[in-house]
Write a protein that holds these residues in place. Structure first.
Motif, PDB file in Angstrom:
ATOM      1  N   UNK A  21       5.306  -9.990 -11.184  1.00 33.85           N
ATOM      2  CA  UNK A  21       6.168  -9.241 -10.245  1.00 33.85           C
ATOM      3  C   UNK A  21       7.235 -10.126  -9.754  1.00 33.85           C
ATOM      4  N   UNK A  22       7.058 -11.117  -8.814  1.00 37.24           N
ATOM      5  CA  UNK A  22       7.820 -11.859  -8.349  1.00 37.24           C
ATOM      6  C   UNK A  22       9.160 -12.301  -8.873  1.00 37.24           C
ATOM      7  N   UNK A  23       9.078 -12.789 -10.193  1.00 39.02           N
ATOM      8  CA  UNK A  23      10.404 -12.818 -10.960  1.00 39.02           C
ATOM      9  C   UNK A  23      11.015 -11.549 -11.396  1.00 39.02           C
ATOM     10  N   UNK A  24      10.315 -10.507 -11.436  1.00 42.34           N
ATOM     11  CA  UNK A  24      10.856  -9.176 -11.719  1.00 42.34           C
ATOM     12  C   UNK A  24      11.511  -8.444 -10.678  1.00 42.34           C
ATOM     13  N   UNK A  25      11.472  -9.083  -9.440  1.00 35.41           N
ATOM     14  CA  UNK A  25      12.253  -8.385  -8.371  1.00 35.41           C
ATOM     15  C   UNK A  25      11.410  -7.602  -7.545  1.00 35.41           C
ATOM     16  N   UNK A  26      10.135  -7.738  -7.519  1.00 28.68           N
ATOM     17  CA  UNK A  26       9.185  -6.845  -6.728  1.00 28.68           C
ATOM     18  C   UNK A  26       7.963  -7.331  -6.562  1.00 28.68           C
ATOM     19  N   UNK A  27       7.149  -6.941  -5.434  1.00 28.77           N
ATOM     20  CA  UNK A  27       5.820  -7.291  -5.084  1.00 28.77           C
ATOM     21  C   UNK A  27       4.952  -5.956  -5.144  1.00 28.77           C
ATOM     22  N   UNK A  28       3.765  -6.015  -5.334  1.00 27.17           N
ATOM     23  CA  UNK A  28       2.649  -4.829  -5.183  1.00 27.17           C
ATOM     24  C   UNK A  28       2.135  -5.225  -3.965  1.00 27.17           C
ATOM     25  N   UNK A  29       2.359  -3.879  -3.190  1.00 30.97           N
ATOM     26  CA  UNK A  29       1.388  -3.809  -1.807  1.00 30.97           C
ATOM     27  C   UNK A  29      -0.289  -3.920  -2.124  1.00 30.97           C
ATOM     28  N   UNK A  30      -0.838  -4.180  -0.836  1.00 30.60           N
ATOM     29  CA  UNK A  30      -1.941  -4.015  -0.777  1.00 30.60           C
ATOM     30  C   UNK A  30      -2.644  -2.656  -0.548  1.00 30.60           C
ATOM     31  N   UNK A  31      -3.419  -2.079  -1.385  1.00 28.07           N
ATOM     32  CA  UNK A  31      -4.154  -0.957  -0.877  1.00 28.07           C
ATOM     33  C   UNK A  31      -5.316  -1.015  -0.113  1.00 28.07           C
ATOM     34  N   UNK A  32      -5.037  -0.772   1.495  1.00 29.97           N
ATOM     35  CA  UNK A  32      -5.866  -0.851   2.513  1.00 29.97           C
ATOM     36  C   UNK A  32      -6.934   0.146   2.465  1.00 29.97           C
ATOM     37  N   UNK A  33      -6.978   1.092   1.581  1.00 31.25           N
ATOM     38  CA  UNK A  33      -8.000   2.321   1.480  1.00 31.25           C
ATOM     39  C   UNK A  33      -9.246   1.661   0.585  1.00 31.25           C
ATOM     40  N   UNK A  34      -9.020   0.493   0.000  1.00 36.81           N
ATOM     41  CA  UNK A  34      -9.975   0.019  -1.024  1.00 36.81           C
ATOM     42  C   UNK A  34     -10.820  -1.017  -0.114  1.00 36.81           C
ATOM     43  N   UNK A  35     -12.020  -1.408  -0.450  1.00 33.92           N
ATOM     44  CA  UNK A  35     -12.761  -2.473   0.096  1.00 33.92           C
ATOM     45  C   UNK A  35     -13.628  -3.096  -1.161  1.00 33.92           C
ATOM     46  N   UNK A  36     -13.408  -4.444  -1.350  1.00 32.58           N
ATOM     47  CA  UNK A  36     -12.218  -5.206  -0.594  1.00 32.58           C
ATOM     48  C   UNK A  36     -10.941  -4.553  -0.760  1.00 32.58           C
ATOM     49  N   UNK A  37     -10.168  -5.180   0.003  1.00 31.65           N
ATOM     50  CA  UNK A  37      -8.675  -4.524  -0.089  1.00 31.65           C
ATOM     51  C   UNK A  37      -7.900  -5.194  -1.606  1.00 31.65           C
TER      52      UNK A  37
END
Length: 231
Positions: free
Chosen positions: A144-160
């Motif tokens: 993701x990082x070399x490709x120009x993006x990050x994937x955010x955390x899904x705070x609806x899940x447990x564990x996140x």
């Protein structure tokens, strides 16, 4: 100039193509004229087959617009085609590429061939498919990082966990004829990802969108597409 083309296929007539990435690759390639004699093709064409129960849809990203008349005749609805609605739609990709900004959050879809290289003593390493969902998601996170993006955390899940799911996988096996004329079987495992991403480097993401991610690009892998969030 880059273009994105969408072509809806007739599920009753397209199975011979949708079952074989090799045949579908050939059908996509036939949508572009051959290069002048003695020259290598200048095209970098990416494509992806999005399948639902009732509607397979072919997406093609290409430097020039394709002519998919042959594909509509083989696997579309040729009697419904008109000069104004030939059976496919092509739009310029520049507006989306130019609109990318750091900090944007967008939806994405990607079909990829997640693999890892396994070393062997005294021999060339072998590329091995990743088969578990956790490994497949980690493969995407690592790129993701070399490709120009990050994937955010899904705070609806447990564990996140990251806001991405593997919505479909396919294990494909099909024959391929090599340049020397011999035939060999190709084994390809694909994973389709759906989720959210945050733009961190717009220039790198533009390159990713036009160049693709990972291996297997000739067989429908690597095309990342984006969509704006809706309520």
């Amino acid at each position: 100039m880059t273009h994105l083309t969408r072509c809806h296929l007739n599920p009753a007539r397209a199975r011979h193509l949708t079952d074989s990435p090799q045949r579908l690759h050939a059908a996509v390639a036939a949508g572009f004229p051959p290069p002048p004699s003695g020259q290598a093709t200048g095209h970098r064409v990416l494509w992806r087959l999005d399948e639902t129960v009732h509607q397979p849809t072919l997406l093609i990203l290409s430097p020039t617009p394709p002519d998919l008349t042959h594909l509509v005749e083989q696997a579309g609805w040729p009697r419904l085609a008109t000069p104004d609605t030939p059976g496919w739609d092509t739009l310029p990709y520049a507006p989306l590429l130019g609109d990318l900004r750091a900090g944007q959050r967008l939806r994405f879809r990607l079909t990829a061939n997640p693999t890892r290289a396994v070393s062997r003593p005294g021999r060339r390493g072998i590329r091995t498919a990743l088969t578990t969902t956790a490994d497949q998601i980690q493969w995407l996170l690592d790129r993701a990082a070399p490709a120009g993006f990050t994937i955010p955390a899904d705070e609806r899940t447990m564990p996140i966990s990251p806001y991405v799911t593997v919505s479909a996988t396919r294990a494909l096996r099909f024959p391929r004829t090599t340049d020397s004329g011999s035939r060999r079987d190709v084994h390809l495992r694909t994973a389709t990802y759906d989720g959210l991403l945050d733009v961190t480097d717009p220039d790198a993401l533009r390159r990713t969108l036009t160049d693709g991610i990972g291996h297997g690009k000739a067989y429908g892998c690597g095309l990342l597409t984006l969509a704006h969030l809706t309520r």
